[in-house]
Design a protein around this motif. Structure first.
Motif, short mmCIF file in Angstrom:
data_model
loop_
_atom_site.label_atom_id
_atom_site.label_comp_id
_atom_site.label_asym_id
_atom_site.label_seq_id
_atom_site.Cartn_x
_atom_site.Cartn_y
_atom_site.Cartn_z
N LYS A 198 10.39 7.16 -24.88
CA LYS A 198 10.47 6.22 -26.00
C LYS A 198 11.21 6.80 -27.20
O LYS A 198 11.82 6.07 -27.97
CB LYS A 198 9.05 5.80 -26.42
CG LYS A 198 8.41 4.84 -25.44
CD LYS A 198 9.22 3.56 -25.34
CE LYS A 198 8.62 2.56 -24.39
NZ LYS A 198 9.46 1.34 -24.26
N ILE B 117 17.20 4.88 -15.38
CA ILE B 117 17.04 3.43 -15.27
C ILE B 117 17.77 2.87 -14.05
O ILE B 117 17.55 1.72 -13.67
CB ILE B 117 17.54 2.72 -16.54
CG1 ILE B 117 19.00 3.09 -16.83
CG2 ILE B 117 16.65 3.08 -17.74
CD1 ILE B 117 19.57 2.37 -18.04
N ASP C 9 3.92 -0.39 -21.15
CA ASP C 9 4.99 -1.35 -20.90
C ASP C 9 4.45 -2.77 -20.80
O ASP C 9 5.18 -3.75 -20.98
CB ASP C 9 5.73 -1.02 -19.59
CG ASP C 9 6.56 0.25 -19.71
OD1 ASP C 9 6.68 0.77 -20.83
OD2 ASP C 9 7.07 0.71 -18.67
N THR D 161 7.23 10.59 -24.81
CA THR D 161 7.05 9.51 -23.84
C THR D 161 5.70 8.81 -24.05
O THR D 161 4.78 9.40 -24.63
CB THR D 161 7.10 10.04 -22.40
OG1 THR D 161 5.93 10.84 -22.14
CG2 THR D 161 8.34 10.90 -22.18
N ARG E 286 7.14 6.73 -19.87
CA ARG E 286 8.47 6.23 -20.19
C ARG E 286 8.98 6.88 -21.48
O ARG E 286 8.25 6.97 -22.46
CB ARG E 286 8.46 4.70 -20.36
CG ARG E 286 9.87 4.12 -20.49
CD ARG E 286 9.87 2.60 -20.53
NE ARG E 286 9.31 2.03 -19.32
CZ ARG E 286 9.97 1.86 -18.17
NH1 ARG E 286 11.23 2.26 -18.09
NH2 ARG E 286 9.38 1.31 -17.13
N GLU F 44 16.91 7.43 -22.81
CA GLU F 44 15.95 6.44 -23.29
C GLU F 44 15.54 5.51 -22.14
O GLU F 44 16.36 5.10 -21.33
CB GLU F 44 16.53 5.62 -24.46
CG GLU F 44 17.74 4.78 -24.13
CD GLU F 44 19.04 5.56 -24.19
OE1 GLU F 44 20.11 4.94 -24.07
OE2 GLU F 44 18.99 6.79 -24.33
N GLU F 45 14.24 5.23 -22.05
CA GLU F 45 13.65 4.35 -21.04
C GLU F 45 13.61 4.97 -19.65
O GLU F 45 13.24 4.30 -18.68
CB GLU F 45 14.35 2.98 -20.98
CG GLU F 45 14.21 2.15 -22.26
CD GLU F 45 12.76 1.78 -22.57
OE1 GLU F 45 12.13 1.09 -21.75
OE2 GLU F 45 12.26 2.20 -23.63
N SER F 46 14.00 6.25 -19.51
CA SER F 46 13.81 6.93 -18.22
C SER F 46 12.32 7.13 -17.97
O SER F 46 11.50 7.07 -18.87
CB SER F 46 14.53 8.27 -18.21
OG SER F 46 15.93 8.11 -18.25
#
Length: 632
Positions: free
Chosen positions: A64, A6, A87, A81, A62, A50-52
Motif C-alpha cells: 500500500k 499485478i 481489500d 503492506t 498487499r 504498488e498493489e503487489s
C-alpha cells in the motif's frame, strides 16, 4: 517471503531487513520491511510495486505504501503492506437480508463471493435486522461484530469469530525478568457513570455505576434498541454499554523468551497476561490488544494492553458518538422515527405561516419575496433561477441562472473563482492573501511579499528585498534596452552589482562601478569561443612597469597531480594537474579560493620574455666565442 506482481509473476524475495509485523484486535494487520537491490534478487526486486502481493507466514499482504530510494549506487525500497483481507472494503454487497439473523448468516453474507470463509466459534443468539446489506464487506463485518458483541482474527483465508479472541494465560511480563520499558496511558473521553435506555413498546431502564461515587454522575448518550423487550435485559445491555472506567492502556517493550529457545514462553493477540512492575506499583492482568513483533530481527517485541475493545479501524470508533445520535432519530431501516418527524413538521409549518406576510406563491409557480418597506425591492425564485430587482420586477440587474451570475456590485470578504473574464477593470487594487504571504496588483505594478522577503515588478525593473522596506540586503534588477542590471541595495542606495547585456553580437557580464569581482562558480567545465579579460587603459590606474623576476616565481612553485573530490564521489577517475592554493602558489596569482588565469598568463608571458632575453645573451656569447677561436 514471495512477491507476486499485478500480472501474476512470482519470485522469491531475499535481501530484506527490518521486518516488522503489527496486529491489533479487530483492527490492523500489516507487514513492513526494507528490501535492497542486488545480484541475488535482481528478478524479484522489480516485482515489488504498488498493489503487489507479499506472501509471508501463511498470510498474504498487499503493498500500500512504497518509497523507492537510492544511497550512492545502492537502490532500495521501503515497503508497507496491509493484509489482503482489507481489500474487502472495495467489495460491495448489494443484497439485503432482513428478519432474525444468526452471526453465521451475517458473516456468510458479508463474505459472499470474496474467497473468504468464516468460522463462528461459540454460541450467539439470533438478532432481528431490518436491513443487513447494501454496504462493503468490511462495514458489514464490523456491524455484525458490534451487534453480536464478537471479535475476529484472520487465519489465512478463514475469518475466525469468537466472543473473545485469545486465552487467559499465566504468562508474566515482569520487572527485572523480561520487561524492558513500560508506559501507561489513561483516557477519560468516553468515561460515563450513568446511562438511560429505551427498548421496545416504551420500555425504559437506567443504570448508575458504582464508580459514580468516585467520578460523580456523568451521563452517557441514551441507548436505543427495540430488540430488548424486558427491563431486565435492557438493564444488562446498559451495563455492557457503559464505559464506567477510564480507558487505560499500557505499551510495553519486552524480551520474547521464545527467541532464546523457550518455545512454551509465548503470547498471542487477545491473550490476558500478567504485568508486574514494582517501581510503579503495577500488578495487573490485561488483554493484549496490539502486538508488534520483529520475526527475523533481534529487536524486542512490544504489546499494548488495554481494558477496552477495538474496532476493525479506528475511524469506526471515531464515528461512534455520531452514530449514537443518529440512531436516536432513525430506525434500523434508516427511516425517521415518528416522534422526531412530528416535531420537525410543526416547526416547518410555523415557519411557513410566519413568512406569508412577505412571501407570495404565484399560480404559475415559484416564490416572490417583497420588501415590507419598499414594494419595488423584490426577489423572485423559480426553476429558471433567482432574480433580484429594484424596480418591481421590470429588470433584474442581479440574477443567478443556469447561464451564470450577473450583478452590478459584488461585496465579498472572500471571492474565489477559477476564471474571471471582463472587458475592462479600472481604478482597482487587487490583493490576494495566503498563509504568510500577500500579492498586490495596482496601477500596472505588482508586488509579492512572504515574511520579510519582497519581490516587486515595476515598469523597467524587478526588486527583491529581504529585511523590510528599507531595502537592506536587497536586489534590484533593471530592464534597460537589451540588458539586465542587478544592483545590491543597502538602505535604499546602490552599493554595486553586475550587469548582463548584449549588443546583438556580443554578450557581456560586467561589474557595476568596477568594485569587487564577478564570480561564476561551477563544478564542471565551461566552454566558449574565447574568454576575454578587460585590458583597456580606460579601465586602469596607477600604471607602472612590473620588474620582478617571473622565472623565480614560477620556479619556486610546485605543479601537483591530483583528482577532484566531486569527481571521486561521482565515480569519475580523471587526473588533473595544477597548483595548490595553500602551498607554493605565488600570491601574485591567488584570487579567493582560486587562481586568476589572466595573472598566470601574464606571469608566463613575462617569464617567456625573460627566457628570450637569456637566449639572446647566450647567442651573443656563442658568437663572441666563435670569433675569438677563429682569430687565435
Amino acid at each position: 517471503m514471495n512477491v507476486i506482481d499485478i500480472n501474476g509473476n512470482v519470485e522469491k524475495l531475499t535481501t530484506y531487513k527490518d521486518l516488522e509485523r503489527n496486529r491489533r484486535v479487530n483492527g490492523n494487520h500489516s507487514l513492513s520491511f526494507l528490501v535492497f537491490e542486488n545480484e541475488t534478487n535482481k528478478h524479484s526486486f522489480p516485482l515489488v510495486q504498488e498493489e503487489s502481493i507479499i506472501e509471508y507466514d501463511n498470510n498474504r499482504y498487499r503493498v500500500k505504501t512504497l518509497d523507492h530510494s537510492s544511497l550512492g549506487n545502492k537502490s532500495f525500497k521501503s515497503v508497507v503492506t496491509k493484509h489482503v483481507f482489507f481489500d474487502l472494503i472495495g467489495n460491495f454487497q448489494h443484497k439485503v437480508l432482513t428478519g432474525s439473523l444468526t452471526l453465521t448468516s451475517c458473516m456468510n453474507h458479508a463474505l459472499e463471493g470474496t474467497g473468504y470463509t468464516s468460522s463462528v466459534q461459540g454460541s450467539f443468539p439470533s438478532i432481528p435486522f431490518e436491513k443487513f446489506g447494501e454496504a462493503n464487506s468490511i462495514s458489514l463485518i464490523q456491524t455484525a461484530l458490534d451487534e453480536f458483541g464478537a471479535e475476529m482474527e484472520i487465519d489465512g483465508s478463514v475469518i475466525v469469530v469468537k466472543k473473545t479472541i485469545g486465552v487467559k494465560t499465566d504468562y508474566q511480563i515482569r520487572y527485572k525478568h523480561n520487561l524492558k520499558t513500560i508506559s501507561k496511558s489513561v483516557n477519560t473521553d468516553n468515561l460515563a457513570t450513568y446511562i438511560k435506555g429505551y427498548g421496545k413498546d416504551g420500555i425504559e431502564a437506567e443504570y448508575t455505576s458504582p464508580n459514580a461515587e468516585k467520578y460523580g454522575i456523568i451521563e452517557a448518550e441514551p441507548f436505543n434498541d427495540e430488540r430488548y423487550t424486558t427491563v431486565e435485559s435492557l438493564q444488562s445491555a446498559l451495563k455492557e454499554q457503559l464505559q464506567d472506567e477510564p480507558e487505560i492502556s499500557f505499551e510495553i517493550e519486552f524480551v520474547e523468551l521464545k527467541k532464546a529457545g523457550y518455545e512454551g514462553e509465548t503470547i498471542n493477540l487477545g491473550d490476558t497476561i500478567y504485568v508486574i512492575y514494582e517501581p510503579l506499583g503495577i500488578n495487573i492482568t490485561a488483554r493484549v490488544i496490539e502486538y508488534t513483533e520483529y520475526p527475523e530481527e533481534p529487536t524486542n517485541s512490544s504489546v499494548v494492553l488495554s481494558n477496552f475493545k477495538e474496532n476493525i479501524t479506528s475511524d469506526f470508533t471515531n464515528l461512534k458518538k455520531t452514530a449514537n445520535r443518529v440512531n436516536k432519530i432513525l430506525t434500523q431501516g434508516d427511516t425517521v422515527k415518528y416522534e422526531f418527524l412530528d416535531s420537525f413538521v410543526k416547526q416547518a409549518t410555523e415557519a411557513l405561516h410566519n413568512s406569508m406576510t412577505e412571501l407570495q406563491y404565484p399560480e404559475d409557480g415559484g416564490i416572490v419575496a417583497i420588501d415590507k418597506n419598499n414594494n419595488n425591492n423584490i426577489v423572485v425564485f423559480n426553476s429558471g433561477g433567482i432574480g433580484i430587482s429594484k424596480d418591481g420586477g421590470k429588470t433584474f440587474r442581479t440574477a443567478m441562472t443556469g447561464e451564470g451570475f450577473v450583478a452590478d456590485v459584488i461585496n465579498a470578504g472572500t471571492l474565489k473563482a477559477i476564471n474571471i473574464e471582463g472587458v475592462d477593470i479600472q481604478g482597482s487594487k487587487f490583493v490576494t492573501q495566503g498563509e504568510g504571504g500577500t500579492a498586490t496588483i495596482w496601477d500596472g505594478l505588482w508586488k509579492s511579499t512572504y515574511g520579510d522577503t519582497e519581490i516587486s515588478l515595476y515598469k523597467n525593473s524587478v526588486k527583491v528585498n529581504k529585511g523590510g522596506t528599507t531595502n537592506v540586503n536587497g536586489l534590484q534588477a533593471d530592464l534597460e534596452g537589451s540588458g539586465l542590471y542587478f544592483q545590491n541595495l543597502s538602505n535604499g542606495s546602490s552599493t554595486g552589482g553586475f550587469a548582463i547585456y548584449t549588443d546583438g553580437t556580443n554578450s557581456t557580464v560586467t561589474n557595476l562601478g568596477g568594485v569587487g569581482e564577478v564570480n561564476i562558480f561551477g563544478g564542471g567545465t565551461f566552454f566558449a569561443n574565447e574568454f576575454s579579460t578587460t585590458s583597456s587603459e580606460k579601465k586602469k590606474q596607477d600604471i607602472e612597469e612590473w620588474t620582478e623576476n617571473a622565472l623565480d616565481l614560477i620556479n619556486d612553485s610546485v605543479i601537483y597531480k591530483y583528482r577532484m573530490k566531486n569527481d571521486v564521489e561521482n565515480n569519475v577517475n580523471k587526473e588533473k594537474y595544477g597548483l595548490i592554493l595553500e602551498r607554493e602558489t605565488p600570491d601574485h596569482v591567488k584570487s579567493g579560493e582560486g587562481v586568476e588565469q589572466y595573472a598566470m598568463n601574464t606571469l608566463s608571458w613575462k617569464a617567456i620574455q625573460e627566457l628570450s632575453n637569456k637566449v639572446t645573451e647566450l647567442e651573443k656569447e656563442i658568437v663572441e666565442l666563435k670569433n675569438n677561436g677563429t682569430s687565435s
